[in-house]
Structure formats: C-alpha cells, structure tokens
Design an enzyme around this catalytic site. Structure first.
Site, PDB file in Angstrom:
ATOM      1  N   ASN A 150      10.850   1.646   2.500  1.00 43.30           N
ATOM      2  CA  ASN A 150       9.452   1.272   2.291  1.00 43.30           C
ATOM      3  C   ASN A 150       8.621   2.374   2.944  1.00 43.30           C
ATOM      4  OD1 ASN A 150       6.902   0.163   2.270  1.00 43.30           O
ATOM      5  ND2 ASN A 150       7.336  -1.434   3.794  1.00 43.30           N
ATOM      6  N   TRP A 151       8.101   3.247   2.106  1.00 45.54           N
ATOM      7  CA  TRP A 151       7.406   4.431   2.640  1.00 45.54           C
ATOM      8  C   TRP A 151       6.015   4.098   3.187  1.00 45.54           C
ATOM      9  CZ3 TRP A 151       8.396   9.224  -1.048  1.00 45.54           C
ATOM     10  CH2 TRP A 151       9.775   9.490  -1.085  1.00 45.54           C
ATOM     11  N   LYS A 152       5.494   2.921   2.855  1.00 51.02           N
ATOM     12  CA  LYS A 152       4.150   2.507   3.281  1.00 51.02           C
ATOM     13  C   LYS A 152       3.116   3.550   2.835  1.00 51.02           C
ATOM     14  CE  LYS A 152       6.365  -0.073   6.929  1.00 51.02           C
ATOM     15  NZ  LYS A 152       6.279  -0.716   8.214  1.00 51.02           N
TER      16      LYS A 152
ATOM     17  N   HIS B 153       4.565  -8.065   1.966  1.00 48.10           N
ATOM     18  CA  HIS B 153       4.909  -7.404   3.230  1.00 48.10           C
ATOM     19  C   HIS B 153       3.959  -7.874   4.330  1.00 48.10           C
ATOM     20  CE1 HIS B 153       5.413  -4.304   6.272  1.00 48.10           C
ATOM     21  NE2 HIS B 153       6.614  -4.149   5.769  1.00 48.10           N
TER      22      HIS B 153
ATOM     23  N   GLU C  65       2.379  -6.386   6.519  1.00 47.45           N
ATOM     24  CA  GLU C  65       1.147  -5.596   6.652  1.00 47.45           C
ATOM     25  C   GLU C  65       0.119  -6.000   5.595  1.00 47.45           C
ATOM     26  OE1 GLU C  65       3.162  -1.850   6.598  1.00 47.45           O
ATOM     27  OE2 GLU C  65       4.041  -2.359   8.546  1.00 47.45           O
TER      28      GLU C  65
ATOM     29  N   GLU D 159      11.823  -9.981   7.715  1.00 43.48           N
ATOM     30  CA  GLU D 159      11.297  -8.977   8.639  1.00 43.48           C
ATOM     31  C   GLU D 159      10.508  -9.654   9.748  1.00 43.48           C
ATOM     32  OE1 GLU D 159      10.996  -4.915   6.563  1.00 43.48           O
ATOM     33  OE2 GLU D 159       9.160  -5.979   6.119  1.00 43.48           O
TER      34      GLU D 159
ATOM     35  N   GLY E  82       8.240  -1.471  13.137  1.00 46.59           N
ATOM     36  CA  GLY E  82       7.619  -0.267  13.679  1.00 46.59           C
ATOM     37  C   GLY E  82       7.507  -0.254  15.193  1.00 46.59           C
TER      38      GLY E  82
ATOM     39  N   SER F  34      12.640  -2.017  12.356  1.00 46.89           N
ATOM     40  CA  SER F  34      13.272  -1.002  13.212  1.00 46.89           C
ATOM     41  C   SER F  34      14.771  -0.844  12.955  1.00 46.89           C
ATOM     42  CB  SER F  34      13.013  -1.305  14.696  1.00 46.89           C
ATOM     43  OG  SER F  34      11.623  -1.266  14.961  1.00 46.89           O
TER      44      SER F  34
ATOM     45  N   GLY G 279      11.458   1.064   7.088  1.00 54.73           N
ATOM     46  CA  GLY G 279      10.162   1.726   7.136  1.00 54.73           C
ATOM     47  C   GLY G 279      10.290   3.128   7.696  1.00 54.73           C
ATOM     48  N   GLY G 280      10.032   3.266   8.975  1.00 50.93           N
ATOM     49  CA  GLY G 280      10.005   4.579   9.645  1.00 50.93           C
ATOM     50  C   GLY G 280      11.195   5.472   9.325  1.00 50.93           C
TER      51      GLY G 280
END
Ligand code: PGA
Length: 251
Positions: A9-11, A94, A96, A166, A172, A212, A233-234
């Site tokens: 998930n590149w956001k 998501h 966010e 999640e 993150g 994470s 993500g990251g």
C-alpha cells in the site's frame, strides 16, 4: 489451501516516474515468488505501473474506489476508470481513510458493493485504535466493522474478497502486534465471518495482517495459521524490503 497474498500500500508516495523505477527494481526480486504479489498505488501511478508490471507476476491495485458509477463526485475515481487501466484489486476502508476522510462502515459498505458489482477485488481494512484496545473494545469494534462493512454481501462474493486486519496503533509506528496476538484477533474475525456467512466462506477467506510488517517479522507472522498475507505500507516503498517480505519463506 489459502494462497498467501502480500500487497503493498504505497499511500500518497511516489510520482509516476518514481513508481516505474520502483517496479523495475522490484520485478526481478519477486519473479519466483510463491505468494500472490499486489501493488496498490496512487491513481496517478496506475498507468505507469500497469505498463511496468507487464509480463511479471505482480498484480495491480488502487487505494480506493467511488461507490457511484459516475457523476458529480469531484475528486472521486470510478470503478470503470480503474477497470479500463487494468486494475484488479482495490483497498477499501483503510484506517487513514476512516481517520482523515470521514469514511464510515456505511461508506465502506457502499464502496465494497460497487467494487464487487464491477468485478474489482476488494481488500477491506478493519482494525481497532489504541484507545479502543486499551479499553478492551477490540472485539466489539471489529464486530461492528465486519457486520456493517459487509452488510448484505452474498456468501459467494467472499471468493473475491480479502480482509486486512490492521490494528491502527501498529500502522507506521514500528509497533507490531505479536504474531500470536494477530493470529488470535484474525481468528476472531474469521469466526465472525463463519457465523454470518458460513464455515466454507470463513475457511476459504484470505485475511492479511497489516501494521509495521517488515522483513524482520514477516516470517513469524506468516507462520501463524490464520494469517494469510500482509498489507505493507512503509516497507513496500523499498524494493528490497518488500521483496524480502514476499519471499519470507527464504528468510
Ligand atoms: P505500515 O502501513 O506497514 O507502514 O505500518 C500498513 C498500512 O497502513 O497498510
């Protein structure tokens, strides 16, 4: 029995040129991967990534989809627009989106129905916040998110659905749920699905862990019975890290 699915998930990261470069770096690293590999990228990267993954085993995903077919919805992107590019997966709900853009279980449900209607494969995110966890409300929150988010979804539709568990406090932050904990909570989500949609559906449904997840903890998480993959993500922004997660078996 359930094929593991590792999705990036590149956001809101990577321009189209940067996206292309990342995919070129990633391709050889995941060429022999056993799990299904998906990259969910910003809308503006979709065409470039679609071209770059050509001939590879990488599947294309978007990060959201509108609930309507078309019309006066400034800033939204429709399922047909995504389908025309060749998008296969779409992240829905998501945390966010829920936290910063007012997504609710109701809007998640509407987007989910639209994705299924248009034959996009939804990756639906659920998870509790730190406060909810500390107040022992994890199960209650997940139950609401699952029952309302998946309201009126037919059992047969679950064949195309992936759930991502999640815990919001792990996203993150570098904090991961322990493998045992994540397994237990995902087991609870599976039991919710079993109660409403039946044992067969629950048994076949792929449920990812997200928050994470990184090369150092992927193998341990993936070893758990209920964990069928990861939403990353990251670590998905670095080809080596993402590939190491995809190839967790070799770690
Ligand atoms: P993270 O993000 O891996 O950076 O924690 C996961 C996600 O938000 O999907």
């Amino acid at each position: 029995m359930r094929k593991p699915i590792i999705a990036g998930n590149w956001k809101m990261n990577k321009t189209a040129a940067e996206a292309k470069a990342l995919i070129e770096e990633l391709k050889p690293l995941v060429a022999k991967s056993k799990p299904e590999v998906v990259v969910c990228v910003p809308y503006t990267d979709l065409w470039a990534v679609k071209e770059a993954i050509e001939g590879s085993k990488i599947h294309l995903g978007a990060e959201n989809v509108a609930w309507a077919d078309s019309g006066a919805f400034t800033g939204e992107i429709s399922a047909d627009m995504l389908k025309e590019i060749g998008v296969e997966y779409v992240i829905i709900g998501h945390s966010e989106r829920r936290q910063y853009f007012g997504e609710t279980d109701e809007s998640v449900n509407a987007r989910l129905k639209q994705a299924l209607k248009k034959e996009l494969k939804p990756i639906v995110c659920v998870g509790e916040t730190l406060t909810e966890r500390e107040k022992n409300r994890t199960k209650r929150v997940l139950k609401k998110q699952v029952l309302e988010g998946f309201k009126d979804i037919a059992a047969e539709d679950f064949a195309n659905i992936v759930i991502a568990y999640e815990p919001v406090w792990a996203i993150g932050t570098g904090k991961t749920a322990t493998a045992e904990d994540a397994n237990k909570t995902i087991g609870y989500i599976r039991s919710l699905v079993r109660k409403t949609w039946g044992a067969e559906v629950a048994k076949a449904l792929r449920i990812q862990y997200g928050g994470s997840m990184k090369p150092a903890n992927a193998k341990e998480l993936m070893a758990e019975r209920n964990i069928d993959g990861g939403l990353i993500g990251g670590a998905a922004l670095k080809a080596n890290d993402f590939a190491a997660i995809v190839n967790y078996k070799n770690a």
